[in-house]
Write a protein that holds these residues in place. Structure first.
Motif, PDB file in Angstrom:
ATOM      1  N   SER A  74       0.852  -1.185   0.000  1.00  0.00           N
ATOM      2  CA  SER A  74       0.000   0.000   0.000  1.00  0.00           C
ATOM      3  C   SER A  74       0.890   1.238   0.000  1.00  0.00           C
ATOM      4  CB  SER A  74      -0.901   0.008   1.236  1.00  0.00           C
ATOM      5  OG  SER A  74      -1.596   1.236   1.336  1.00  0.00           O
ATOM      6  N   THR A  75       0.637   2.156  -0.910  1.00  0.00           N
ATOM      7  CA  THR A  75       1.492   3.346  -1.021  1.00  0.00           C
ATOM      8  C   THR A  75       0.891   4.587  -0.376  1.00  0.00           C
ATOM      9  OG1 THR A  75       0.542   3.964  -3.161  1.00  0.00           O
ATOM     10  CG2 THR A  75       2.461   2.494  -3.192  1.00  0.00           C
TER      11      THR A  75
ATOM     12  N   ARG B  64      17.296 -13.979   3.162  1.00  0.00           N
ATOM     13  CA  ARG B  64      18.553 -13.248   3.003  1.00  0.00           C
ATOM     14  C   ARG B  64      18.505 -12.344   1.774  1.00  0.00           C
ATOM     15  NH1 ARG B  64      22.354 -12.496   7.001  1.00  0.00           N
ATOM     16  NH2 ARG B  64      22.560 -14.391   8.234  1.00  0.00           N
ATOM     17  N   GLY B  65      19.002 -11.132   1.935  1.00  0.00           N
ATOM     18  CA  GLY B  65      18.951 -10.178   0.839  1.00  0.00           C
ATOM     19  C   GLY B  65      17.592  -9.530   0.679  1.00  0.00           C
ATOM     20  N   GLY B  66      16.713  -9.738   1.641  1.00  0.00           N
ATOM     21  CA  GLY B  66      15.346  -9.245   1.533  1.00  0.00           C
ATOM     22  C   GLY B  66      15.216  -7.734   1.490  1.00  0.00           C
ATOM     23  N   SER B  67      16.195  -7.030   2.034  1.00  0.00           N
ATOM     24  CA  SER B  67      16.123  -5.559   1.988  1.00  0.00           C
ATOM     25  C   SER B  67      16.288  -5.038   0.562  1.00  0.00           C
ATOM     26  CB  SER B  67      17.187  -4.948   2.903  1.00  0.00           C
ATOM     27  OG  SER B  67      16.880  -5.205   4.254  1.00  0.00           O
ATOM     28  N   ASP B  68      17.123  -5.711  -0.241  1.00  0.00           N
ATOM     29  CA  ASP B  68      17.228  -5.364  -1.664  1.00  0.00           C
ATOM     30  C   ASP B  68      15.871  -5.529  -2.338  1.00  0.00           C
ATOM     31  OD1 ASP B  68      19.918  -4.846  -1.457  1.00  0.00           O
ATOM     32  OD2 ASP B  68      20.577  -6.672  -2.460  1.00  0.00           O
ATOM     33  N   THR B  69      15.187  -6.620  -2.005  1.00  0.00           N
ATOM     34  CA  THR B  69      13.873  -6.884  -2.590  1.00  0.00           C
ATOM     35  C   THR B  69      12.877  -5.810  -2.174  1.00  0.00           C
ATOM     36  OG1 THR B  69      14.344  -9.253  -2.538  1.00  0.00           O
ATOM     37  CG2 THR B  69      12.040  -8.596  -2.819  1.00  0.00           C
ATOM     38  N   THR B  70      12.902  -5.436  -0.887  1.00  0.00           N
ATOM     39  CA  THR B  70      12.023  -4.369  -0.409  1.00  0.00           C
ATOM     40  C   THR B  70      12.262  -3.086  -1.186  1.00  0.00           C
ATOM     41  OG1 THR B  70      11.993  -5.303   1.838  1.00  0.00           O
ATOM     42  CG2 THR B  70      11.326  -2.998   1.598  1.00  0.00           C
ATOM     43  N   ALA B  71      13.531  -2.727  -1.369  1.00  0.00           N
ATOM     44  CA  ALA B  71      13.869  -1.486  -2.062  1.00  0.00           C
ATOM     45  C   ALA B  71      13.366  -1.494  -3.496  1.00  0.00           C
ATOM     46  CB  ALA B  71      15.377  -1.263  -2.033  1.00  0.00           C
ATOM     47  N   ALA B  72      13.602  -2.587  -4.212  1.00  0.00           N
ATOM     48  CA  ALA B  72      13.159  -2.677  -5.602  1.00  0.00           C
ATOM     49  C   ALA B  72      11.637  -2.654  -5.692  1.00  0.00           C
ATOM     50  CB  ALA B  72      13.711  -3.941  -6.253  1.00  0.00           C
ATOM     51  N   ALA B  73      10.974  -3.323  -4.741  1.00  0.00           N
ATOM     52  CA  ALA B  73       9.510  -3.358  -4.743  1.00  0.00           C
ATOM     53  C   ALA B  73       8.919  -1.985  -4.451  1.00  0.00           C
ATOM     54  CB  ALA B  73       9.014  -4.383  -3.726  1.00  0.00           C
TER      55      ALA B  73
ATOM     56  N   ALA C  37      10.401   0.886  -5.002  1.00  0.00           N
ATOM     57  CA  ALA C  37      10.679   1.710  -6.185  1.00  0.00           C
ATOM     58  C   ALA C  37       9.649   1.433  -7.274  1.00  0.00           C
ATOM     59  CB  ALA C  37      12.084   1.428  -6.697  1.00  0.00           C
ATOM     60  N   ALA C  38       9.235   0.184  -7.403  1.00  0.00           N
ATOM     61  CA  ALA C  38       8.257  -0.187  -8.427  1.00  0.00           C
ATOM     62  C   ALA C  38       6.888   0.427  -8.141  1.00  0.00           C
ATOM     63  CB  ALA C  38       8.145  -1.704  -8.517  1.00  0.00           C
ATOM     64  N   VAL C  39       6.387   0.245  -6.920  1.00  0.00           N
ATOM     65  CA  VAL C  39       5.025   0.714  -6.628  1.00  0.00           C
ATOM     66  C   VAL C  39       4.942   2.235  -6.526  1.00  0.00           C
ATOM     67  CG1 VAL C  39       4.343  -1.441  -5.514  1.00  0.00           C
ATOM     68  CG2 VAL C  39       5.291   0.418  -4.111  1.00  0.00           C
ATOM     69  N   LEU C  40       6.066   2.886  -6.203  1.00  0.00           N
ATOM     70  CA  LEU C  40       6.084   4.345  -6.120  1.00  0.00           C
ATOM     71  C   LEU C  40       6.475   4.998  -7.447  1.00  0.00           C
ATOM     72  CD1 LEU C  40       7.823   4.705  -2.632  1.00  0.00           C
ATOM     73  CD2 LEU C  40       5.434   5.294  -3.153  1.00  0.00           C
ATOM     74  N   HIS C  41       6.734   4.170  -8.461  1.00  0.00           N
ATOM     75  CA  HIS C  41       7.169   4.669  -9.774  1.00  0.00           C
ATOM     76  C   HIS C  41       8.381   5.595  -9.622  1.00  0.00           C
ATOM     77  CE1 HIS C  41       3.514   2.919 -11.365  1.00  0.00           C
ATOM     78  NE2 HIS C  41       2.804   3.622 -10.504  1.00  0.00           N
ATOM     79  N   ALA C  42       9.357   5.113  -8.864  1.00  0.00           N
ATOM     80  CA  ALA C  42      10.552   5.907  -8.560  1.00  0.00           C
ATOM     81  C   ALA C  42      11.384   6.152  -9.816  1.00  0.00           C
ATOM     82  CB  ALA C  42      11.400   5.201  -7.511  1.00  0.00           C
TER      83      ALA C  42
ATOM     84  N   PHE D 202      12.458  -8.007  -9.713  1.00  0.00           N
ATOM     85  CA  PHE D 202      11.553  -6.874  -9.500  1.00  0.00           C
ATOM     86  C   PHE D 202      11.981  -5.690 -10.355  1.00  0.00           C
ATOM     87  CE2 PHE D 202       9.404  -8.258  -5.502  1.00  0.00           C
ATOM     88  CZ  PHE D 202       8.164  -7.714  -5.756  1.00  0.00           C
ATOM     89  N   ALA D 203      13.271  -5.384 -10.297  1.00  0.00           N
ATOM     90  CA  ALA D 203      13.796  -4.224 -11.023  1.00  0.00           C
ATOM     91  C   ALA D 203      13.576  -4.366 -12.524  1.00  0.00           C
ATOM     92  CB  ALA D 203      15.277  -4.048 -10.713  1.00  0.00           C
ATOM     93  N   LYS D 204      13.814  -5.567 -13.043  1.00  0.00           N
ATOM     94  CA  LYS D 204      13.628  -5.803 -14.470  1.00  0.00           C
ATOM     95  C   LYS D 204      12.158  -5.684 -14.863  1.00  0.00           C
ATOM     96  CE  LYS D 204      14.255  -9.221 -18.146  1.00  0.00           C
ATOM     97  NZ  LYS D 204      14.705 -10.578 -18.509  1.00  0.00           N
TER      98      LYS D 204
END
Length: 223
Positions: free
Chosen positions: A117-118, A150-159, A161-166, A218-220
């Motif tokens: 949710s944004t 593991r590495g879940g913070s990278d996933t959070t960041a990419a996700a 960025a996606a939903v906020l149209h960063a 996610f990023a792709k």
């Protein structure tokens, strides 16, 4: 304003000095005219310390309780980061995965994001706040805390960025970029100036630790 997502790994927030430097990057981006969302990992070896502590208690900890325990590492980091931003004269607010609105499936210790949710983040950004988001975590439909593995913070960041149209998602770590191999092990490793999603995904799938494969997917998908 354009949205900029900055993610700082555990080595980038390992102590007070590094937290201040990370906070300065966020403040600089805010003062350059961006709406800024900062995603933070647990400090240094905090997650490993918590895992070791759990193993001192029991050899077979239940996955739900491990998620409850491990999520505290990021909660510590986001609060400290918000304090550092305040000291630099800007407004910031720290949020857990649940407070952001990260919904996941029910698979404890390796959950997948279902939705984000944004609304709250956009309201805070519009009010001039730098949003400091806990990476690596969310909640399921039963409001149980879950972690993304593991590495879940990278996933959070990419996700996020996606939903906020960063405009951009920046991942900060303890090396200068993506290298042909681990520069901490092989001194002759060369830095790669540009890399495609598929090439980065291949490196990650072969064990490169600089980024996790799910975050690259996610990023792709969302450019």
């Amino acid at each position: 304003m354009s949205v900029l997502v900055q993610k700082f790994g555990g080595t980038s927030v390992a102590n007070a000095e590094k937290i201040r430097k990370a906070a300065q990057r966020a403040v600089d981006a805010r003062r350059a005219g961006h709406d800024v969302v900062v995603v933070v990992s647990a400090r240094g070896h905090k997650t490993d310390e918590l895992i070791d502590l759990a193993r001192e208690i029991t050899r077979t900890p239940r996955p739900r309780e491990m998620d409850m325990l491990l999520s505290t590492g990021e909660q510590e980091s986001v609060a400290l980061m918000a304090m550092a931003v305040h000291e630099l004269g800007e407004e910031a607010i720290s949020l857990t995965g649940a407070q952001i609105g990260v919904r996941t499936d029910t698979t404890h210790t390796r959950a997948r994001i279902v939705s984000i949710s944004t609304e709250r983040m956009r309201e805070l950004l519009a009010a001039g706040q730098i949003v400091i988001a806990a990476g690596f975590q969310g909640v399921d439909d039963g409001m149980n805390i879950t972690t993304l593995g593991r590495g879940g913070s990278d996933t959070t960041a990419a996700a996020l960025a996606a939903v906020l149209h960063a405009e951009l998602c920046e991942i900060y770590t303890d090396v200068e970029g993506v290298f042909t191999t681990d520069p901490r092990v092989v001194k002759s490793a060369r830095k790669v100036e540009r890399i495609s999603y598929d090439e980065m995904l291949e490196l990650a799938s072969l064990g490169a630790g600089v980024m996790r494969s799910r975050s690259i997917e996610f990023a792709k998908k969302y450019s």
